[in-house]
Design an enzyme around this catalytic site. Structure first.
Site, PDB file in Angstrom:
ATOM      1  N   GLU A  43     -38.485 -62.885  27.997  1.00  6.48           N
ATOM      2  CA  GLU A  43     -36.737 -62.610  27.896  1.00  6.48           C
ATOM      3  C   GLU A  43     -36.489 -61.875  29.621  1.00  6.48           C
ATOM      4  OE1 GLU A  43     -38.667 -59.163  25.869  1.00  6.48           O
ATOM      5  OE2 GLU A  43     -39.738 -60.090  24.173  1.00  6.48           O
ATOM      6  N   GLU A  46     -42.041 -61.368  20.948  1.00  5.84           N
ATOM      7  CA  GLU A  46     -43.029 -61.443  21.367  1.00  5.84           C
ATOM      8  C   GLU A  46     -43.981 -62.637  20.522  1.00  5.84           C
ATOM      9  OE1 GLU A  46     -41.646 -59.259  21.922  1.00  5.84           O
ATOM     10  OE2 GLU A  46     -42.140 -58.274  24.071  1.00  5.84           O
ATOM     11  N   GLN A  96     -42.663 -59.217  29.129  1.00  9.73           N
ATOM     12  CA  GLN A  96     -41.479 -58.369  30.158  1.00  9.73           C
ATOM     13  C   GLN A  96     -41.569 -56.866  30.384  1.00  9.73           C
ATOM     14  OE1 GLN A  96     -37.392 -56.536  28.509  1.00  9.73           O
ATOM     15  NE2 GLN A  96     -37.032 -58.606  29.923  1.00  9.73           N
ATOM     16  N   ASP A 104     -45.969 -54.613  29.801  1.00 11.07           N
ATOM     17  CA  ASP A 104     -47.443 -54.664  28.674  1.00 11.07           C
ATOM     18  C   ASP A 104     -47.141 -53.383  27.251  1.00 11.07           C
ATOM     19  OD1 ASP A 104     -46.548 -51.948  29.070  1.00 11.07           O
ATOM     20  OD2 ASP A 104     -47.805 -52.243  31.464  1.00 11.07           O
ATOM     21  N   TYR A 142     -47.860 -56.010  22.058  1.00  8.74           N
ATOM     22  CA  TYR A 142     -48.637 -56.104  21.107  1.00  8.74           C
ATOM     23  C   TYR A 142     -47.832 -57.184  19.737  1.00  8.74           C
ATOM     24  CZ  TYR A 142     -50.879 -52.500  23.315  1.00  8.74           C
ATOM     25  OH  TYR A 142     -51.947 -51.739  24.762  1.00  8.74           O
ATOM     26  N   PRO A 143     -46.801 -57.516  19.664  1.00 11.50           N
ATOM     27  CA  PRO A 143     -46.231 -58.248  18.337  1.00 11.50           C
ATOM     28  C   PRO A 143     -46.813 -59.667  18.616  1.00 11.50           C
ATOM     29  CG  PRO A 143     -44.678 -57.029  19.452  1.00 11.50           C
ATOM     30  CD  PRO A 143     -45.837 -56.173  20.980  1.00 11.50           C
ATOM     31  N   HIS A 163     -43.440 -48.766  28.541  1.00 13.08           N
ATOM     32  CA  HIS A 163     -43.571 -49.349  29.789  1.00 13.08           C
ATOM     33  C   HIS A 163     -44.786 -49.456  30.920  1.00 13.08           C
ATOM     34  CE1 HIS A 163     -39.337 -49.635  27.544  1.00 13.08           C
ATOM     35  NE2 HIS A 163     -38.865 -50.222  28.482  1.00 13.08           N
TER      36      HIS A 163
END
Length: 336
Positions: A29, A60, A82, A84, A88-89, A129
Site C-alpha cells: 500500500e 493485506e 504498512q 505491524d 492480521y488480515p 501502529h
C-alpha cells in the site's frame, strides 16, 4: 563504504535485488507513487516501473494471496505490510498457505516470498501502529523470521531473504529507521554472515544479554553503563528469530553462567520464554542463576504517551542484569 540510515539501506537492498533479478517485484500500500509511508521504497517505481513496484488496495490478505500466486509462477515477490498491527488480515494466508505449500507439495513448490513488516514501538503512533507480532510467526513452522538491528544487516539480510527460496518474515525496527551506519553496498552475499546466524556485538564475561531488532541498541547502551559498575555484559544480536542460532548463546552462557533476554513483545509465550527454556535445558549445569526476561507487559499496546513505560529501557535492562547477578531488584527493593 556508504553511510546510510537503516531506511536507506533497505531501499538500497531492494534496488540491488531488483537490478540483479527481473523476477523481483514489490507489492504494498502506497509503496509506488508515495514511496511508502516511511519512504523505504522511494524512487523505485520511477526507476523500475509500475509493473514491478505495485501499489495495491488496502487489503493485506489480497497482497499476500497475490504474492503466493506470483511465487507459484516463478517470481520473487516482496510484500510490504504498512504497519505491524495490520498484518492480521493477511495472517491466514501466511500461516495456512505461505508456510505450508512447500511441505504440502512434497517440495515441488517453493515460496521465495519476502514479507517486510515495520514493527515495534517508540515512534508515538496511534493504535495498531506499534505492535510486536513476531512470536505468532516464530511459532509457525515453515517460515523464516529475521530482524536486522543496523543498516549493514538491513541491507545484507534483505538481499539474502529475497534470494532465499524460503518464505521470510523480515521485521524492520521502525524506531531505528533513522539510525545511520556504514554499509558496504558491494559486499558479496557469499562472504556475508549467514541470514540465520546470531552474532556477538559486545564481548563480556559476567552476564549474557540477548536481544534483537530495536532493543539491540539499548542492550549495547546497558553493557556500556554496566561497565561503570564493574560488570562485564556480553551482548548477542539474535538477528534470526526462527530458527534461533543457539550455538553462540550456549557458548556465552557456559562462560558467564547468567542469561538475560530482552524484547519489546509481551512476556507470556514470547521468544524470551523459548530461549530461556532451551538454554536451561542445554546449559543447566552452567547456570549460576535463573534466566531473566525483560519484555513489554502483557497488555494491549498502550497509548503513545504511555509507551515509554511499556517499552524496556536502559534502566529495566540494567535491572535485569542486576537480578541475574543476584543483586537487589531496584523495582521492588527485594531480591528475586
Amino acid at each position: 563504504m556508504s553511510k546510510l540510515s537503516l531506511t536507506q539501506a533497505i531501499n538500497a537492498g531492494l534496488r540491488r535485488a531488483m537490478e540483479e533479478d527481473p523476477k523481483v517485484v514489490l507489492m504494498g500500500e502506497d509503496i509506488g507513487t508515495l514511496g511508502g509511508v516511511f519512504r523505504v521504497t522511494d524512487g523505485l517505481m520511477k526507476d523500475f516501473g509500475s509493473h514491478r513496484v505495485i501499489d495495491t488496495p488496502l487489503a493485506e490478505s489480497a497482497i499476500i494471496g497475490t504474492a503466493v500466486g506470483l511465487a507459484y509462477r516463478g517470481f520473487r515477490p516482496v510484500c510490504e505490510i504498512q504497519f505491524d498491527g495490520f498484518i492480521y488480515p493477511g495472517f491466514d494466508q501466511i500461516v495456512s498457505q505461505v508456510a505450508k505449500l512447500h511441505a504440502r507439495t512434497h517440495g515441488k513448490v517453493r515460496m521465495p516470498l519476502t514479507i517486510r513488516v515495520p514493527f515495534g514501538g517508540g515512534i508515538g503512533s496511534p493504535e495498531h501502529h506499534s505492535e510486536s507480532p513476531e512470536a505468532y510467526f516464530v511459532h509457525t513452522s515453515g517460515l523464516r523470521v529475521i530482524s536486522p538491528s543496523n543498516p549493514q544487516d538491513a541491507y545484507t539480510m534483505l538481499r539474502q531473504a529475497i534470494a532465499s527460496d524460503d518464505p521470510v518474515l523480515y521485521f524492520e525496527p521502525k524506531r531505528r529507521y533513522h539510525t545511520k551506519g556504514e554499509v558496504d553496498l558491494d559486499a558479496a552475499l557469499s562472504a556475508a554472515p549467514l541470514m540465520g546466524a546470531a552474532r556477538v556485538v559486545a564481548p563480556g564475561t559476567d552476564v549474557t544479554l540477548v536481544s534483537y531488532g530495536p532493543l539491540v541498541r539499548t542492550a549495547l547502551d546497558a553493557a556500556t553503563a554496566a561497565t561503570a559498575d564493574g560488570v562485564s555484559v556480553e551482548v548477542i544480536d539474535l538477528r534470526s528469530l526462527s530458527p534461533v542460532d543457539y550455538a553462540p548463546i550456549m557458548e556465552s552462557v557456559r562462560r558467564t553462567g547468567r542469561l538475560v533476554i530482552a524484547h519489546e513483545a509481551g512476556k507470556t509465550l514470547g521468544l524470551g520464554a523459548e530461549i530461556a527454556a532451551t538454554i536451561t535445558e542445554r546449559c543447566f549445569n552452567y547456570l549460576e542463576s535463573a534466566p531473566v526476561r525483560i519484555t513489554g507487559f502483557d497488555i494491549p499496546y498502550p497509548p503513545s504517551k504511555l509507551e515509554k513505560h511499556h517499552l524496556p529501557d536502559l534502566d529495566r535492562m540494567l535491572d535485569g542484569v542486576d537480578r541475574a547477578l543476584g543483586r537487589t531488584n531496584s523495582q521492588t527493593g527485594m531480591e528475586d
